[in-house]
Design a protein around this motif. Structure first.
Motif, PDB file in Angstrom:
ATOM      1  N   HIS A   3       0.838  -1.194   0.000  1.00 47.62           N
ATOM      2  CA  HIS A   3       0.000   0.000   0.000  1.00 47.62           C
ATOM      3  C   HIS A   3       0.868   1.237   0.000  1.00 47.62           C
ATOM      4  O   HIS A   3       1.798   1.335   0.777  1.00 47.62           O
ATOM      5  N   LYS A   4       0.525   2.174  -0.884  1.00 47.78           N
ATOM      6  CA  LYS A   4       1.278   3.423  -0.843  1.00 47.78           C
ATOM      7  C   LYS A   4       0.638   4.374   0.164  1.00 47.78           C
ATOM      8  O   LYS A   4       1.208   5.372   0.545  1.00 47.78           O
ATOM      9  N   ASN A   5      -0.602   4.049   0.584  1.00 48.87           N
ATOM     10  CA  ASN A   5      -1.286   4.905   1.560  1.00 48.87           C
ATOM     11  C   ASN A   5      -0.727   4.692   2.946  1.00 48.87           C
ATOM     12  O   ASN A   5      -0.510   3.572   3.356  1.00 48.87           O
ATOM     13  N   LYS A   6      -0.541   5.783   3.642  1.00 49.28           N
ATOM     14  CA  LYS A   6      -0.159   5.623   5.041  1.00 49.28           C
ATOM     15  C   LYS A   6      -1.441   5.619   5.865  1.00 49.28           C
ATOM     16  O   LYS A   6      -2.505   5.965   5.369  1.00 49.28           O
ATOM     17  N   TYR A   7      -1.314   5.256   7.109  1.00 46.06           N
ATOM     18  CA  TYR A   7      -2.455   5.202   8.003  1.00 46.06           C
ATOM     19  C   TYR A   7      -3.024   6.607   8.194  1.00 46.06           C
ATOM     20  O   TYR A   7      -2.289   7.553   8.470  1.00 46.06           O
ATOM     21  N   ILE A   8      -4.322   6.745   8.037  1.00 44.55           N
ATOM     22  CA  ILE A   8      -4.996   8.029   8.235  1.00 44.55           C
ATOM     23  C   ILE A   8      -5.853   7.908   9.498  1.00 44.55           C
ATOM     24  O   ILE A   8      -6.733   7.055   9.558  1.00 44.55           O
ATOM     25  N   ASP A  38     -13.667   6.162  10.040  1.00 47.26           N
ATOM     26  CA  ASP A  38     -13.202   4.782  10.180  1.00 47.26           C
ATOM     27  C   ASP A  38     -12.233   4.470   9.051  1.00 47.26           C
ATOM     28  O   ASP A  38     -12.202   5.157   8.038  1.00 47.26           O
ATOM     29  N   ASN A  39     -11.428   3.433   9.259  1.00 50.98           N
ATOM     30  CA  ASN A  39     -10.558   2.923   8.212  1.00 50.98           C
ATOM     31  C   ASN A  39     -10.515   1.407   8.365  1.00 50.98           C
ATOM     32  O   ASN A  39     -10.834   0.879   9.413  1.00 50.98           O
ATOM     33  N   ASN A  40     -10.169   0.728   7.272  1.00 53.38           N
ATOM     34  CA  ASN A  40     -10.149  -0.737   7.348  1.00 53.38           C
ATOM     35  C   ASN A  40      -8.743  -1.261   7.084  1.00 53.38           C
ATOM     36  O   ASN A  40      -7.802  -0.489   6.909  1.00 53.38           O
ATOM     37  N   VAL A  41      -8.606  -2.585   7.058  1.00 49.48           N
ATOM     38  CA  VAL A  41      -7.285  -3.203   6.927  1.00 49.48           C
ATOM     39  C   VAL A  41      -6.622  -2.882   5.590  1.00 49.48           C
ATOM     40  O   VAL A  41      -5.414  -2.981   5.452  1.00 49.48           O
ATOM     41  N   ARG A  42      -7.421  -2.465   4.609  1.00 50.37           N
ATOM     42  CA  ARG A  42      -6.870  -2.116   3.293  1.00 50.37           C
ATOM     43  C   ARG A  42      -6.522  -0.624   3.198  1.00 50.37           C
ATOM     44  O   ARG A  42      -6.248  -0.128   2.115  1.00 50.37           O
ATOM     45  N   ASN A  43      -6.565   0.076   4.349  1.00 47.76           N
ATOM     46  CA  ASN A  43      -6.298   1.523   4.383  1.00 47.76           C
ATOM     47  C   ASN A  43      -7.305   2.324   3.574  1.00 47.76           C
ATOM     48  O   ASN A  43      -7.008   3.407   3.096  1.00 47.76           O
ATOM     49  N   GLU A  44      -8.505   1.766   3.393  1.00 45.55           N
ATOM     50  CA  GLU A  44      -9.577   2.519   2.762  1.00 45.55           C
ATOM     51  C   GLU A  44     -10.275   3.320   3.856  1.00 45.55           C
ATOM     52  O   GLU A  44     -10.213   2.951   5.022  1.00 45.55           O
ATOM     53  N   LEU A  45     -10.939   4.393   3.459  1.00 45.07           N
ATOM     54  CA  LEU A  45     -11.515   5.302   4.443  1.00 45.07           C
ATOM     55  C   LEU A  45     -13.034   5.358   4.343  1.00 45.07           C
ATOM     56  O   LEU A  45     -13.600   5.283   3.259  1.00 45.07           O
ATOM     57  N   ALA A  46     -13.657   5.482   5.509  1.00 48.15           N
ATOM     58  CA  ALA A  46     -15.088   5.766   5.579  1.00 48.15           C
ATOM     59  C   ALA A  46     -15.171   7.205   6.047  1.00 48.15           C
ATOM     60  O   ALA A  46     -14.573   7.569   7.061  1.00 48.15           O
ATOM     61  N   ARG A  96      -7.734  14.745  -0.950  1.00 50.08           N
ATOM     62  CA  ARG A  96      -6.446  15.243  -0.450  1.00 50.08           C
ATOM     63  C   ARG A  96      -6.505  15.427   1.063  1.00 50.08           C
ATOM     64  O   ARG A  96      -7.449  16.010   1.592  1.00 50.08           O
ATOM     65  N   GLU A  97      -5.469  14.946   1.710  1.00 50.86           N
ATOM     66  CA  GLU A  97      -5.395  15.029   3.172  1.00 50.86           C
ATOM     67  C   GLU A  97      -5.112  16.469   3.606  1.00 50.86           C
ATOM     68  O   GLU A  97      -4.244  17.129   3.050  1.00 50.86           O
TER      69      GLU A  97
END
Length: 135
Positions: A3-8, A38-46, A96-97
């Motif tokens: 994953h290129k996403n870091k934890y958000i 929320d976030n899940n194990v795939r670093n996807e965001l709710a 964008r964060e």
């Protein structure tokens, strides 16, 4: 899979355009903040969309003002887990964060979650999305 996403973290705000949120076609190109609930194990965001205007299915986020505009902030009672193309929400060119000085405190995020999963008219829709998000 890397994953290129870091934890958000919960409470981080992202900036997006209305037309990237969910599948409903609003046609609006307005920029809007959303808050990560929320976030899940795939670093996807709710995320939950924020607004500066009062309206139906919105609740004021008491004690939090948008640091940029110093206006009251409201959150919509809708959980969003996909962008306009049906892809998971991740930090990218569409989402964008924001800087962490715009974060919403954890207890406010808990309030938002309580509203969208327990109190709002959309709670059944939101719970269904939430379950899909964690599969």
């Amino acid at each position: 899979m890397k994953h290129k996403n870091k934890y958000i973290p919960w409470g981080r705000t992202l900036t997006t355009k209305d037309n990237y949120l969910g599948k409903q076609k609003t046609g609006s190109k307005k920029t809007r903040p959303v808050v990560v609930v929320d976030n899940n194990v795939r670093n996807e965001l709710a995320v939950v969309p924020l607004s500066s205007k009062k309206g139906s299915n919105r609740t004021e986020l008491k004690g939090y003002k948008n640091p940029k505009t110093n206006q009251k902030t409201y959150y919509k009672h809708f959980l969003e887990i996909e962008d306009d193309e049906g892809k998971p929400i991740v930090v990218n060119e569409k989402f964008r964060e924001n800087h962490k000085n715009m974060d919403i405190p954890r207890r406010k995020v808990e309030e938002i979650r309580n509203t969208i999963f327990v109190k709002s008219k959309q709670k059944d829709r939101n719970k269904k999305m939430f379950n899909k998000f964690h599969k």
